[in-house]
Motif scaffolding. Sequence first.
Motif, PDB file in Angstrom:
ATOM      1  N   ARG A 134      26.548  54.050 134.273  1.00  0.00           N
ATOM      2  CA  ARG A 134      25.917  54.649 133.096  1.00  0.00           C
ATOM      3  C   ARG A 134      25.385  56.055 133.383  1.00  0.00           C
ATOM      4  O   ARG A 134      24.306  56.440 132.942  1.00  0.00           O
ATOM      5  N   THR A 135      26.144  56.818 134.148  1.00  0.00           N
ATOM      6  CA  THR A 135      25.833  58.228 134.408  1.00  0.00           C
ATOM      7  C   THR A 135      27.147  59.008 134.375  1.00  0.00           C
ATOM      8  O   THR A 135      28.222  58.420 134.228  1.00  0.00           O
ATOM      9  N   THR A 136      27.047  60.317 134.573  1.00  0.00           N
ATOM     10  CA  THR A 136      28.265  61.133 134.635  1.00  0.00           C
ATOM     11  C   THR A 136      28.775  61.257 136.064  1.00  0.00           C
ATOM     12  O   THR A 136      29.594  62.134 136.363  1.00  0.00           O
ATOM     13  N   TYR A 137      28.304  60.388 136.954  1.00  0.00           N
ATOM     14  CA  TYR A 137      28.883  60.310 138.305  1.00  0.00           C
ATOM     15  C   TYR A 137      30.397  60.171 138.172  1.00  0.00           C
ATOM     16  O   TYR A 137      30.897  59.369 137.370  1.00  0.00           O
ATOM     17  N   ALA A 138      31.139  60.945 138.940  1.00  0.00           N
ATOM     18  CA  ALA A 138      32.590  61.052 138.750  1.00  0.00           C
ATOM     19  C   ALA A 138      33.296  59.697 138.769  1.00  0.00           C
ATOM     20  O   ALA A 138      34.176  59.427 137.939  1.00  0.00           O
ATOM     21  N   GLY A 139      32.899  58.813 139.692  1.00  0.00           N
ATOM     22  CA  GLY A 139      33.562  57.506 139.790  1.00  0.00           C
ATOM     23  C   GLY A 139      33.415  56.692 138.516  1.00  0.00           C
ATOM     24  O   GLY A 139      34.312  55.943 138.132  1.00  0.00           O
ATOM     25  N   PHE A 140      32.270  56.848 137.835  1.00  0.00           N
ATOM     26  CA  PHE A 140      32.049  56.118 136.591  1.00  0.00           C
ATOM     27  C   PHE A 140      32.716  56.821 135.413  1.00  0.00           C
ATOM     28  O   PHE A 140      33.439  56.197 134.625  1.00  0.00           O
ATOM     29  N   SER A 141      32.499  58.138 135.284  1.00  0.00           N
ATOM     30  CA  SER A 141      33.041  58.852 134.112  1.00  0.00           C
ATOM     31  C   SER A 141      34.570  58.829 134.109  1.00  0.00           C
ATOM     32  O   SER A 141      35.187  58.727 133.041  1.00  0.00           O
ATOM     33  N   GLU A 142      35.182  58.880 135.289  1.00  0.00           N
ATOM     34  CA  GLU A 142      36.658  58.819 135.340  1.00  0.00           C
ATOM     35  C   GLU A 142      37.148  57.446 134.877  1.00  0.00           C
ATOM     36  O   GLU A 142      38.139  57.347 134.154  1.00  0.00           O
ATOM     37  N   ALA A 143      36.443  56.408 135.286  1.00  0.00           N
ATOM     38  CA  ALA A 143      36.828  55.049 134.863  1.00  0.00           C
ATOM     39  C   ALA A 143      36.649  54.892 133.354  1.00  0.00           C
ATOM     40  O   ALA A 143      37.494  54.279 132.679  1.00  0.00           O
ATOM     41  N   VAL A 144      35.566  55.458 132.804  1.00  0.00           N
ATOM     42  CA  VAL A 144      35.342  55.409 131.351  1.00  0.00           C
ATOM     43  C   VAL A 144      36.484  56.121 130.624  1.00  0.00           C
ATOM     44  O   VAL A 144      37.004  55.622 129.619  1.00  0.00           O
ATOM     45  N   ASN A 145      36.888  57.273 131.138  1.00  0.00           N
ATOM     46  CA  ASN A 145      37.971  58.021 130.494  1.00  0.00           C
ATOM     47  C   ASN A 145      39.279  57.233 130.464  1.00  0.00           C
ATOM     48  O   ASN A 145      39.980  57.224 129.453  1.00  0.00           O
ATOM     49  N   VAL A 146      39.590  56.552 131.560  1.00  0.00           N
ATOM     50  CA  VAL A 146      40.811  55.732 131.596  1.00  0.00           C
ATOM     51  C   VAL A 146      40.726  54.614 130.557  1.00  0.00           C
ATOM     52  O   VAL A 146      41.679  54.350 129.813  1.00  0.00           O
ATOM     53  N   LYS A 180      19.049  57.527 133.052  1.00  0.00           N
ATOM     54  CA  LYS A 180      19.113  58.081 134.410  1.00  0.00           C
ATOM     55  C   LYS A 180      19.830  59.432 134.454  1.00  0.00           C
ATOM     56  O   LYS A 180      19.876  60.064 135.505  1.00  0.00           O
ATOM     57  N   ASP A 181      20.429  59.840 133.334  1.00  0.00           N
ATOM     58  CA  ASP A 181      21.253  61.052 133.346  1.00  0.00           C
ATOM     59  C   ASP A 181      21.199  61.658 131.937  1.00  0.00           C
ATOM     60  O   ASP A 181      21.749  61.096 130.993  1.00  0.00           O
ATOM     61  N   ASP A 182      20.535  62.796 131.796  1.00  0.00           N
ATOM     62  CA  ASP A 182      20.351  63.344 130.445  1.00  0.00           C
ATOM     63  C   ASP A 182      21.609  64.015 129.885  1.00  0.00           C
ATOM     64  O   ASP A 182      21.594  64.506 128.758  1.00  0.00           O
ATOM     65  N   THR A 183      22.687  64.034 130.651  1.00  0.00           N
ATOM     66  CA  THR A 183      23.956  64.548 130.108  1.00  0.00           C
ATOM     67  C   THR A 183      24.909  63.418 129.715  1.00  0.00           C
ATOM     68  O   THR A 183      25.974  63.672 129.158  1.00  0.00           O
ATOM     69  N   TYR A 184      24.501  62.191 129.998  1.00  0.00           N
ATOM     70  CA  TYR A 184      25.428  61.053 129.842  1.00  0.00           C
ATOM     71  C   TYR A 184      25.790  60.766 128.380  1.00  0.00           C
ATOM     72  O   TYR A 184      26.966  60.605 128.037  1.00  0.00           O
ATOM     73  N   LEU A 185      24.779  60.683 127.508  1.00  0.00           N
ATOM     74  CA  LEU A 185      25.073  60.348 126.110  1.00  0.00           C
ATOM     75  C   LEU A 185      25.965  61.394 125.460  1.00  0.00           C
ATOM     76  O   LEU A 185      26.822  61.076 124.640  1.00  0.00           O
ATOM     77  N   ASN A 186      25.762  62.654 125.844  1.00  0.00           N
ATOM     78  CA  ASN A 186      26.619  63.711 125.319  1.00  0.00           C
ATOM     79  C   ASN A 186      28.062  63.512 125.789  1.00  0.00           C
ATOM     80  O   ASN A 186      29.009  63.723 125.032  1.00  0.00           O
ATOM     81  N   PHE A 187      28.211  63.096 127.048  1.00  0.00           N
ATOM     82  CA  PHE A 187      29.545  62.812 127.589  1.00  0.00           C
ATOM     83  C   PHE A 187      30.228  61.694 126.787  1.00  0.00           C
ATOM     84  O   PHE A 187      31.400  61.810 126.415  1.00  0.00           O
ATOM     85  N   ILE A 188      29.482  60.615 126.500  1.00  0.00           N
ATOM     86  CA  ILE A 188      30.068  59.502 125.737  1.00  0.00           C
ATOM     87  C   ILE A 188      30.394  59.945 124.312  1.00  0.00           C
ATOM     88  O   ILE A 188      31.468  59.626 123.780  1.00  0.00           O
ATOM     89  N   LYS A 189      29.477  60.694 123.691  1.00  0.00           N
ATOM     90  CA  LYS A 189      29.723  61.176 122.325  1.00  0.00           C
ATOM     91  C   LYS A 189      31.011  61.999 122.278  1.00  0.00           C
ATOM     92  O   LYS A 189      31.870  61.804 121.408  1.00  0.00           O
TER      93      LYS A 189
END
Length: 610
Positions: A134-146, A180-189
């Motif tokens: 639930r952050t923009t950590y690369a391992g998580f955000s890349e998996a979300v994108n897939v 934990k990451d104030d850029t995360y919700l923007n990434f999901i949006k």
Amino acid sequence: MYRYLGMSTGRRRMSRRVGLNANTSQFTLEGENFRIIGGAIHYFRIPRAYWRDRLLKMKACGINTVTTYVPWSLHQPQKELFNFQTQLDLEAFLNLASELGMWVILCPGPYISSELDLGGLPSWLLRDDKMKLRTTYAGFSEAVNVYFNKLIPKLVPLQLKKGGPIIAVQVENAYGSYAKDDTYLNFIKEALQSRGITELLLTSDSHNTLKSGSVTGALGTLKLQKLNYRDIQDLISLQPNSPIMIMDYWTGWYDAWGELHHILPPEDMVSTVREILRRGMSVSLYMFHGGSSFGFMTGALADPTYRALVSSYDYDAPLSESGEYTPKYHLLRDLFSRYSNGESFPDMPTLHYREAYEPAIMYQHLSLWDALSFTEEPFKSHRPVSMENLPVNGNNGQAYGYTLYETTITTGGLLKSGDNVRDRALIFVDKVYIGLFKRQTLELAVPDGQGKRTLSLLVENCGRVHQGRDLDKQHKGLVGDILLNNIPLRDFTIYSLDMKPTFIDSLYLAPWKTLSKNPSFPGFFMGKLFAYGYPSDTFVKLPGWEKGVVFINGLNLGRYWSIGPQQALYLPGPFLNSGINQVIVFEEQEGDYKVQFEDAPDLGMAADIQ
């Protein structure tokens, strides 16, 4: 509803250009005032054969909008494997809602909580030892994108402006309590919008976390059980001149093993909903129909201590786990009818017949040790390895179930778990049970003996925590060293017992024995259930059994445990065949010779939610 859908009521056909709008103090749908009277229902917790029945019952109560969550863990059980078939055919569920004239608010996650193991996140994410969920950590955000690359294109054509039922999409879930990451919700949006989501976006949080859970461009909504006007004020001050939406009004609560069954008195529930409507707000009831957490999908609580959740997700909701009408349902139907602008509701669908079948007599037995040859090839390791890091399931690790760790010892003495057992382990020496490790049990005496002996630890994942700030720390199995006389055990043979349908099916070829007076435990027990004609719903009851899992025709119904509160597992009629049905019980410690079937649920002794 018919007016908006352009059905044959003599009213104008809907244009579908603007969608659901939140720019004034009331929602508008295609320019006309619209109040959301919603209810949550999870397609993955209901047999597909019953989707229509449950949705029709919602519609007959006056619900105009279905809220549903999308469980990433079930749709992508392995990195390279996606599942949107049969029970998980999300598009079919959404199309059915549309066919029945209902709108949809969709919550695609990636995290959904929903009392699921790891909040609906797949456990293979934890193979990365630096993972920050639930952050923009690369391992998580890349998996979300897939995942979103696969999921979102299925949803885009089902949006209102494209002719579908989806009027709004939730951005993640209750992020304010995690934050934990104030850029995360923007990434999901942006992940949603860049893939073609154009309908209204929502966030949903409790009153004290509204600010940290909000994101520009999404309407903030509330989660609550009691209506507190200060909570409403918090929302109004955050977004004045916007509609007020109670996205999750909790109609009940979930249950943990070893506690009581939670209920919310019908009068308390309906008085709150009445007040919400009186004040002109929109609402979605969580849950309207809870269903069942079949298999091993249930989550757990960490605070103040670890507690695993039961298999039933009845939630004391208006529509019961098996689709029965409750007093809450009738009170709500009466209340909602006063807000229907004179339009009458459809008739309430008739209820399904429920049957107390003859008991299934267990006539064959297979010891755990004899079943091991039907698991994936065992893995040898110098040190203990957690479930998630095992080289099984196409190198995705083990998600659920049990893991057996075996090593050789040459002495007795004091065994210490160091709190490295997640979550419960039965301990054996040469296949003889000597004791139990739980999270609170840290020491165990190992009897003395001659020569080399096999020490076995059967470790169960009772459910990963589904909420809270420790999501990254949810590894299961043995997560560190086990000490014998203060020396770490080494050189393990590790068996993965995730008990997937393929494994249960493979046991047809196993060396089952006729059930004796003294069967060994843990073990599998087999019997037959006879269902004549069109099979009916029933409830599996196991008095005289201690703790384990029930499989019907290879399907995992869920866990049972004598400590309760839940004392019966819901067995839907569509899971049964006309004629003979195979019943397999995996029992850890103490079994009976029969499995009973009753025509009523038993969720245990109840207590009001505090």
